[in-house]
Scaffold this motif. Structure first.
Motif, PDB file in Angstrom:
ATOM      1  N   GLU A   1      29.044  91.281  34.376  1.00 14.24           N
ATOM      2  CA  GLU A   1      30.163  90.785  33.577  1.00 14.24           C
ATOM      3  C   GLU A   1      30.513  91.826  32.528  1.00 14.24           C
ATOM      4  N   ASN A   2      31.778  92.236  32.500  1.00 10.90           N
ATOM      5  CA  ASN A   2      32.255  93.234  31.536  1.00 10.90           C
ATOM      6  C   ASN A   2      31.349  94.465  31.491  1.00 10.90           C
ATOM      7  N   ALA A   3      30.947  94.926  32.662  1.00 10.62           N
ATOM      8  CA  ALA A   3      29.966  96.019  32.763  1.00 10.62           C
ATOM      9  C   ALA A   3      30.397  97.282  32.020  1.00 10.62           C
ATOM     10  N   ILE A   4      31.671  97.617  32.083  1.00 12.60           N
ATOM     11  CA  ILE A   4      32.116  98.866  31.460  1.00 12.60           C
ATOM     12  C   ILE A   4      31.886  98.830  29.952  1.00 12.60           C
ATOM     13  N   SER A   5      32.361  97.818  29.290  1.00 11.84           N
ATOM     14  CA  SER A   5      32.184  97.753  27.836  1.00 11.84           C
ATOM     15  C   SER A   5      30.729  97.507  27.449  1.00 11.84           C
ATOM     16  N   ARG A   6      30.009  96.738  28.235  1.00 11.60           N
ATOM     17  CA  ARG A   6      28.597  96.474  27.923  1.00 11.60           C
ATOM     18  C   ARG A   6      27.758  97.733  28.037  1.00 11.60           C
ATOM     19  N   VAL A   7      27.973  98.510  29.097  1.00  5.50           N
ATOM     20  CA  VAL A   7      27.205  99.750  29.266  1.00  5.50           C
ATOM     21  C   VAL A   7      27.525 100.721  28.136  1.00  5.50           C
ATOM     22  N   ARG A   8      28.790 100.848  27.792  1.00  3.42           N
ATOM     23  CA  ARG A   8      29.167 101.760  26.715  1.00  3.42           C
ATOM     24  C   ARG A   8      28.548 101.325  25.391  1.00  3.42           C
ATOM     25  N   SER A   9      28.463 100.039  25.167  1.00  2.62           N
ATOM     26  CA  SER A   9      27.823  99.523  23.963  1.00  2.62           C
ATOM     27  C   SER A   9      26.321  99.812  23.976  1.00  2.62           C
ATOM     28  N   LEU A  10      25.679  99.587  25.131  1.00  2.00           N
ATOM     29  CA  LEU A  10      24.250  99.882  25.253  1.00  2.00           C
ATOM     30  C   LEU A  10      23.959 101.368  25.071  1.00  2.00           C
ATOM     31  N   ASN A  11      24.869 102.218  25.562  1.00  4.96           N
ATOM     32  CA  ASN A  11      24.669 103.667  25.447  1.00  4.96           C
ATOM     33  C   ASN A  11      24.810 104.134  24.010  1.00  4.96           C
ATOM     34  N   GLY A  12      25.734 103.569  23.261  1.00  6.66           N
ATOM     35  CA  GLY A  12      26.006 104.031  21.909  1.00  6.66           C
ATOM     36  C   GLY A  12      27.044 105.135  21.902  1.00  6.66           C
ATOM     37  N   THR A  13      27.313 105.679  20.736  1.00 10.96           N
ATOM     38  CA  THR A  13      28.333 106.706  20.589  1.00 10.96           C
ATOM     39  C   THR A  13      27.843 108.052  21.124  1.00 10.96           C
ATOM     40  N   THR A  14      28.796 108.926  21.398  1.00  8.69           N
ATOM     41  CA  THR A  14      28.489 110.225  21.999  1.00  8.69           C
ATOM     42  C   THR A  14      27.489 111.027  21.168  1.00  8.69           C
ATOM     43  N   ASP A  15      27.598 110.951  19.862  1.00 13.37           N
ATOM     44  CA  ASP A  15      26.687 111.675  18.964  1.00 13.37           C
ATOM     45  C   ASP A  15      25.476 110.787  18.676  1.00 13.37           C
ATOM     46  N   PRO A  16      24.310 111.122  19.220  1.00 11.44           N
ATOM     47  CA  PRO A  16      23.129 110.274  19.008  1.00 11.44           C
ATOM     48  C   PRO A  16      22.800 110.032  17.536  1.00 11.44           C
ATOM     49  N   GLY A  17      23.081 111.012  16.693  1.00 12.77           N
ATOM     50  CA  GLY A  17      22.795 110.872  15.267  1.00 12.77           C
ATOM     51  C   GLY A  17      23.681 109.850  14.575  1.00 12.77           C
ATOM     52  N   LYS A  18      24.812 109.522  15.175  1.00 10.88           N
ATOM     53  CA  LYS A  18      25.736 108.539  14.605  1.00 10.88           C
ATOM     54  C   LYS A  18      25.755 107.247  15.412  1.00 10.88           C
ATOM     55  N   SER A  19      24.924 107.171  16.434  1.00  9.62           N
ATOM     56  CA  SER A  19      24.896 106.020  17.315  1.00  9.62           C
ATOM     57  C   SER A  19      24.101 104.878  16.673  1.00  9.62           C
ATOM     58  N   PRO A  20      24.531 103.634  16.873  1.00 11.69           N
ATOM     59  CA  PRO A  20      23.786 102.500  16.304  1.00 11.69           C
ATOM     60  C   PRO A  20      22.324 102.476  16.764  1.00 11.69           C
ATOM     61  N   ASP A  21      21.477 101.975  15.884  1.00 12.19           N
ATOM     62  CA  ASP A  21      20.047 101.847  16.193  1.00 12.19           C
ATOM     63  C   ASP A  21      19.846 101.110  17.514  1.00 12.19           C
ATOM     64  N   ASN A  22      18.812 101.493  18.216  1.00 17.33           N
ATOM     65  CA  ASN A  22      18.382 100.866  19.460  1.00 17.33           C
ATOM     66  C   ASN A  22      19.349 101.019  20.621  1.00 17.33           C
ATOM     67  N   THR A  23      20.366 101.877  20.496  1.00 21.94           N
ATOM     68  CA  THR A  23      21.173 102.221  21.661  1.00 21.94           C
ATOM     69  C   THR A  23      20.433 103.313  22.422  1.00 21.94           C
ATOM     70  N   ILE A  24      20.795 103.509  23.664  1.00 25.14           N
ATOM     71  CA  ILE A  24      20.111 104.509  24.492  1.00 25.14           C
ATOM     72  C   ILE A  24      20.227 105.897  23.871  1.00 25.14           C
ATOM     73  N   ARG A  25      21.408 106.241  23.375  1.00 24.52           N
ATOM     74  CA  ARG A  25      21.568 107.570  22.776  1.00 24.52           C
ATOM     75  C   ARG A  25      20.818 107.707  21.462  1.00 24.52           C
ATOM     76  N   ALA A  26      20.772 106.660  20.648  1.00 21.82           N
ATOM     77  CA  ALA A  26      20.001 106.727  19.399  1.00 21.82           C
ATOM     78  C   ALA A  26      18.510 106.891  19.696  1.00 21.82           C
ATOM     79  N   LEU A  27      18.043 106.196  20.729  1.00 21.71           N
ATOM     80  CA  LEU A  27      16.625 106.251  21.077  1.00 21.71           C
ATOM     81  C   LEU A  27      16.230 107.567  21.748  1.00 21.71           C
ATOM     82  N   TYR A  28      17.093 108.090  22.627  1.00 22.71           N
ATOM     83  CA  TYR A  28      16.684 109.197  23.489  1.00 22.71           C
ATOM     84  C   TYR A  28      17.552 110.442  23.412  1.00 22.71           C
ATOM     85  N   GLY A  29      18.754 110.348  22.863  1.00 30.12           N
ATOM     86  CA  GLY A  29      19.644 111.511  22.815  1.00 30.12           C
ATOM     87  C   GLY A  29      19.102 112.599  21.904  1.00 30.12           C
TER      88      GLY A  29
END
Length: 133
Positions: free
Chosen positions: A79-107
């Protein structure tokens, strides 16, 4: 609305053995893996994937990064996979990505940000054709 989207687990994440950790995040959040493969992207495929950036000064760096070592390509559905995945991934810049997003955790950086996800249904369709034929 049930959607299908394309995700890349980029070379930096594969090199650091993060595939399983990232897949768990998607599955834990109710997304289903429909198809998945580990491949070494060709220059041609990477250039098609990043075609919208062709005239930008960082284009060659993007292509080099995507082709430097294997990556994982997957199709997720939910359900709403595109927006959900993008939310889970976080913003392109890991340093500015919300806590606990994939990019914040691993980028690692703006250029080595671990994952890519389609930003629209049109992009998802185009990218699925590039990576899965």
């Amino acid at each position: 609305m049930t959607e299908k989207t394309l995700v890349l687990i980029k070379p930096d994440a594969v090199e650091r053995n993060l595939i399983g950790n990232i897949l768990i995040e998607y599955e834990r959040n109710g997304l289903k893996i429909l198809d998945m493969k580990l491949i070494k992207a060709s220059i041609e495929v990477a250039e098609k994937h990043y075609a919208e950036h062709k005239e930008k000064p960082f284009f060659s760096r993007l292509v080099s990064y995507l082709t430097r070592s294997p990556l994982v390509v997957l199709i997720l559905e939910g359900e709403n996979a595109i927006s959900r995945v993008r939310s889970l991934n976080g913003t392109t810049d890991p340093g500015k990505s919300p806590d606990n997003t994939i990019r914040a955790l691993y980028g690692l950086s703006l250029s080595e940000n671990t994952v890519h996800a389609s930003d629209s249904q049109e992009s998802a369709d185009r990218e699925r054709a590039i990576w899965f034929g």
